[in-house]
Motif scaffolding. Sequence first.
Motif, PDB file in Angstrom:
ATOM      1  N   ALA A 137       0.834  -1.204   0.000  1.00 32.64           N
ATOM      2  CA  ALA A 137       0.000   0.000   0.000  1.00 32.64           C
ATOM      3  C   ALA A 137       0.868   1.254   0.000  1.00 32.64           C
ATOM      4  N   ARG A 138       2.008   1.194   0.674  1.00 36.01           N
ATOM      5  CA  ARG A 138       2.932   2.336   0.687  1.00 36.01           C
ATOM      6  C   ARG A 138       3.654   2.494  -0.641  1.00 36.01           C
ATOM      7  N   ALA A 139       3.812   1.409  -1.383  1.00 37.86           N
ATOM      8  CA  ALA A 139       4.597   1.447  -2.620  1.00 37.86           C
ATOM      9  C   ALA A 139       3.885   2.180  -3.745  1.00 37.86           C
ATOM     10  N   VAL A 140       2.548   2.190  -3.729  1.00 36.43           N
ATOM     11  CA  VAL A 140       1.812   2.792  -4.849  1.00 36.43           C
ATOM     12  C   VAL A 140       1.454   4.243  -4.540  1.00 36.43           C
ATOM     13  N   ARG A 141       1.263   5.009  -5.579  1.00 35.08           N
ATOM     14  CA  ARG A 141       0.874   6.417  -5.454  1.00 35.08           C
ATOM     15  C   ARG A 141      -0.588   6.515  -5.006  1.00 35.08           C
ATOM     16  N   PRO A 142      -1.028   7.681  -4.534  1.00 36.85           N
ATOM     17  CA  PRO A 142      -2.460   7.862  -4.287  1.00 36.85           C
ATOM     18  C   PRO A 142      -3.263   7.585  -5.571  1.00 36.85           C
ATOM     19  N   GLY A 143      -4.253   6.743  -5.457  1.00 37.80           N
ATOM     20  CA  GLY A 143      -4.993   6.295  -6.630  1.00 37.80           C
ATOM     21  C   GLY A 143      -4.420   5.048  -7.262  1.00 37.80           C
ATOM     22  N   GLY A 144      -3.241   4.631  -6.811  1.00 36.90           N
ATOM     23  CA  GLY A 144      -2.627   3.414  -7.335  1.00 36.90           C
ATOM     24  C   GLY A 144      -3.319   2.172  -6.796  1.00 36.90           C
ATOM     25  N   LEU A 145      -3.082   1.060  -7.472  1.00 37.72           N
ATOM     26  CA  LEU A 145      -3.778  -0.187  -7.159  1.00 37.72           C
ATOM     27  C   LEU A 145      -2.813  -1.253  -6.656  1.00 37.72           C
ATOM     28  N   VAL A 146      -3.273  -2.027  -5.695  1.00 37.32           N
ATOM     29  CA  VAL A 146      -2.572  -3.221  -5.231  1.00 37.32           C
ATOM     30  C   VAL A 146      -3.423  -4.417  -5.623  1.00 37.32           C
ATOM     31  N   ALA A 147      -2.841  -5.362  -6.343  1.00 37.78           N
ATOM     32  CA  ALA A 147      -3.567  -6.559  -6.786  1.00 37.78           C
ATOM     33  C   ALA A 147      -2.779  -7.800  -6.391  1.00 37.78           C
ATOM     34  N   LEU A 148      -3.445  -8.687  -5.657  1.00 37.54           N
ATOM     35  CA  LEU A 148      -2.805  -9.896  -5.148  1.00 37.54           C
ATOM     36  C   LEU A 148      -3.714 -11.089  -5.392  1.00 37.54           C
ATOM     37  N   SER A 149      -3.086 -12.236  -5.632  1.00 41.21           N
ATOM     38  CA  SER A 149      -3.857 -13.470  -5.756  1.00 41.21           C
ATOM     39  C   SER A 149      -3.406 -14.459  -4.709  1.00 41.21           C
ATOM     40  N   CYS A 150      -4.345 -15.314  -4.286  1.00 40.69           N
ATOM     41  CA  CYS A 150      -4.036 -16.435  -3.410  1.00 40.69           C
ATOM     42  C   CYS A 150      -4.795 -17.644  -3.922  1.00 40.69           C
ATOM     43  N   TRP A 151      -4.430 -18.809  -3.449  1.00 39.59           N
ATOM     44  CA  TRP A 151      -5.139 -20.017  -3.857  1.00 39.59           C
ATOM     45  C   TRP A 151      -6.487 -20.111  -3.155  1.00 39.59           C
ATOM     46  N   ASP A 152      -7.478 -20.599  -3.890  1.00 33.49           N
ATOM     47  CA  ASP A 152      -8.800 -20.861  -3.324  1.00 33.49           C
ATOM     48  C   ASP A 152      -8.748 -22.192  -2.570  1.00 33.49           C
ATOM     49  N   THR A 153      -9.875 -22.598  -2.017  1.00 30.80           N
ATOM     50  CA  THR A 153      -9.925 -23.826  -1.230  1.00 30.80           C
ATOM     51  C   THR A 153      -9.577 -25.043  -2.090  1.00 30.80           C
ATOM     52  N   LEU A 154      -9.055 -26.070  -1.446  1.00 33.03           N
ATOM     53  CA  LEU A 154      -8.596 -27.252  -2.169  1.00 33.03           C
ATOM     54  C   LEU A 154      -9.732 -28.021  -2.827  1.00 33.03           C
ATOM     55  N   ASP A 155     -10.954 -27.879  -2.331  1.00 34.05           N
ATOM     56  CA  ASP A 155     -12.070 -28.554  -2.987  1.00 34.05           C
ATOM     57  C   ASP A 155     -12.431 -27.877  -4.307  1.00 34.05           C
ATOM     58  N   ARG A 156     -12.066 -26.614  -4.465  1.00 32.50           N
ATOM     59  CA  ARG A 156     -12.251 -25.910  -5.737  1.00 32.50           C
ATOM     60  C   ARG A 156     -10.988 -25.962  -6.583  1.00 32.50           C
ATOM     61  N   ASN A 157      -9.856 -25.861  -5.946  1.00 27.27           N
ATOM     62  CA  ASN A 157      -8.570 -25.858  -6.642  1.00 27.27           C
ATOM     63  C   ASN A 157      -8.051 -27.301  -6.718  1.00 27.27           C
ATOM     64  N   ARG A 158      -8.648 -28.079  -7.601  1.00 26.29           N
ATOM     65  CA  ARG A 158      -8.361 -29.506  -7.626  1.00 26.29           C
ATOM     66  C   ARG A 158      -6.976 -29.823  -8.156  1.00 26.29           C
ATOM     67  N   GLN A 209     -13.477 -14.635  -7.165  1.00 25.58           N
ATOM     68  CA  GLN A 209     -13.050 -16.011  -7.388  1.00 25.58           C
ATOM     69  C   GLN A 209     -12.806 -16.195  -8.885  1.00 25.58           C
ATOM     70  N   VAL A 210     -11.640 -16.720  -9.219  1.00 23.93           N
ATOM     71  CA  VAL A 210     -11.224 -16.898 -10.608  1.00 23.93           C
ATOM     72  C   VAL A 210     -10.902 -18.366 -10.827  1.00 23.93           C
ATOM     73  N   THR A 211     -11.360 -18.908 -11.943  1.00 18.12           N
ATOM     74  CA  THR A 211     -11.086 -20.313 -12.252  1.00 18.12           C
ATOM     75  C   THR A 211     -10.530 -20.443 -13.664  1.00 18.12           C
ATOM     76  N   TRP A 212      -9.747 -21.482 -13.874  1.00 17.51           N
ATOM     77  CA  TRP A 212      -9.293 -21.858 -15.212  1.00 17.51           C
ATOM     78  C   TRP A 212      -8.963 -23.339 -15.194  1.00 17.51           C
ATOM     79  N   THR A 213      -8.595 -23.875 -16.329  1.00 19.06           N
ATOM     80  CA  THR A 213      -8.298 -25.296 -16.461  1.00 19.06           C
ATOM     81  C   THR A 213      -6.858 -25.485 -16.912  1.00 19.06           C
ATOM     82  N   HIS A 214      -6.156 -26.362 -16.215  1.00 22.96           N
ATOM     83  CA  HIS A 214      -4.782 -26.678 -16.582  1.00 22.96           C
ATOM     84  C   HIS A 214      -4.758 -28.083 -17.174  1.00 22.96           C
ATOM     85  N   ARG A 215      -4.323 -28.183 -18.426  1.00 21.89           N
ATOM     86  CA  ARG A 215      -4.297 -29.467 -19.125  1.00 21.89           C
ATOM     87  C   ARG A 215      -2.871 -29.986 -19.198  1.00 21.89           C
TER      88      ARG A 215
END
Length: 279
Positions: A137-158, A209-215
Motif C-alpha cells: 500500500a505504501r509502494a503505490v501512489r495515491p490512486g494506485g492499485l494493489v492486486a494480489l492473488s491467493c489459492w482458493d480452497t482445495l475442494d475448488r482448486n483440484r 473467485q477466478v477459475t481456469w483449467t490446466h491441461r
Amino acid sequence: MGKTDSAEFTAFAEFERSGWARRGDTYDSGFGAMTAGLHGRLLDAAGVGRGSSVLEVGCGSGRLAATALDRGAVVTATDAVPEMVEVAARALPGTRVLQAALPGLPPELLAGSYDAAVGAFVINHVPDPAGAVAELARAVRPGGLVALSCWDTLDRNRAQGIFFDAVRAVGALPPADLPGTSPFAPYASPDAFATLLREAGLTAVTVHQVTWTHRVTPDQWWQDVLSGTVLTSSLIEGQTPAIIAKIRAEYDHLTAEFREGTQAALPVAALLAVGTRVA
C-alpha cells in the motif's frame, strides 16, 4: 486475526526460502506455467497497460513481469530468493530485478511512486501477510492499485487438492519439520482477504473467485508439483518410499476423474483481491 510470533515468522520464512532456492531451475516450465493462467486477469485488475509503472513482488521466474512488459509497462521485479532473482534476471533482460523480501522491501520501493503493485500467489508464502500488504500500500501512489492473488480452497482448486487428498487417503502424516500452516491461512477466504487489504489502508477493495483449467498429463503434473512447489513436495517427499508409492497410486485414482485422452483437465481456482490507495 492471523497473529504469528517472531520465531514462527523466522522459521516459516527460512522454510520457504530454502525450499524455493532448490526450485529455481525447475519451477517455471511446470507449476509456473499453471499459475500463468491468472496473470492476464491480475494485470487487468491492476490496470496495467502501456506506460504503467509496476512493482512486482515474488516474481519467481519472471512470467508475470514478462506479461506486463509485453503490455508496455515499466516493471521493477523483486523476489526474496537469490536463485529466483537470477532466473528472472535472465528471462527479463533490461528489467530491474532485485532481491528483496516481503515484508522488508527497501525504502526506495516504498516511496509511493508506482501505479500498481502486484503479486501472483506470493501472499501465500510470506511470513507476515499484514505487514506485506501494508508495504505494498505504501509502494503505490495515491490512486494506485494493489492486486494480489491467493489459492482458493482445495475442494475448488483440484489441481493442488488432489495431492492433499491422496496423502490423507493413505493416512500419511506430515513430516515433523513441516510448518503446520501458512501464516496466510486465516485470510484465505474472500471476506478475510478483503479485510486484510482494508486494514492496510486500501479502499474500494474487491475480491473475485477466478477459475481456469490446466491441461497436462498426470505423469507430468506429478513431476511438476514435486519439482515446482515447496510445501506440497515436502509433504510427499518426506514420506518413506512405500508411502510415496501409495500416495502416487491414490493420485492416479483421483486424476482419473479429470482425464481427457492422455491428459487431465484439472480445475484451478484462486482469489483475486484489488484495493486502491487513497492517500
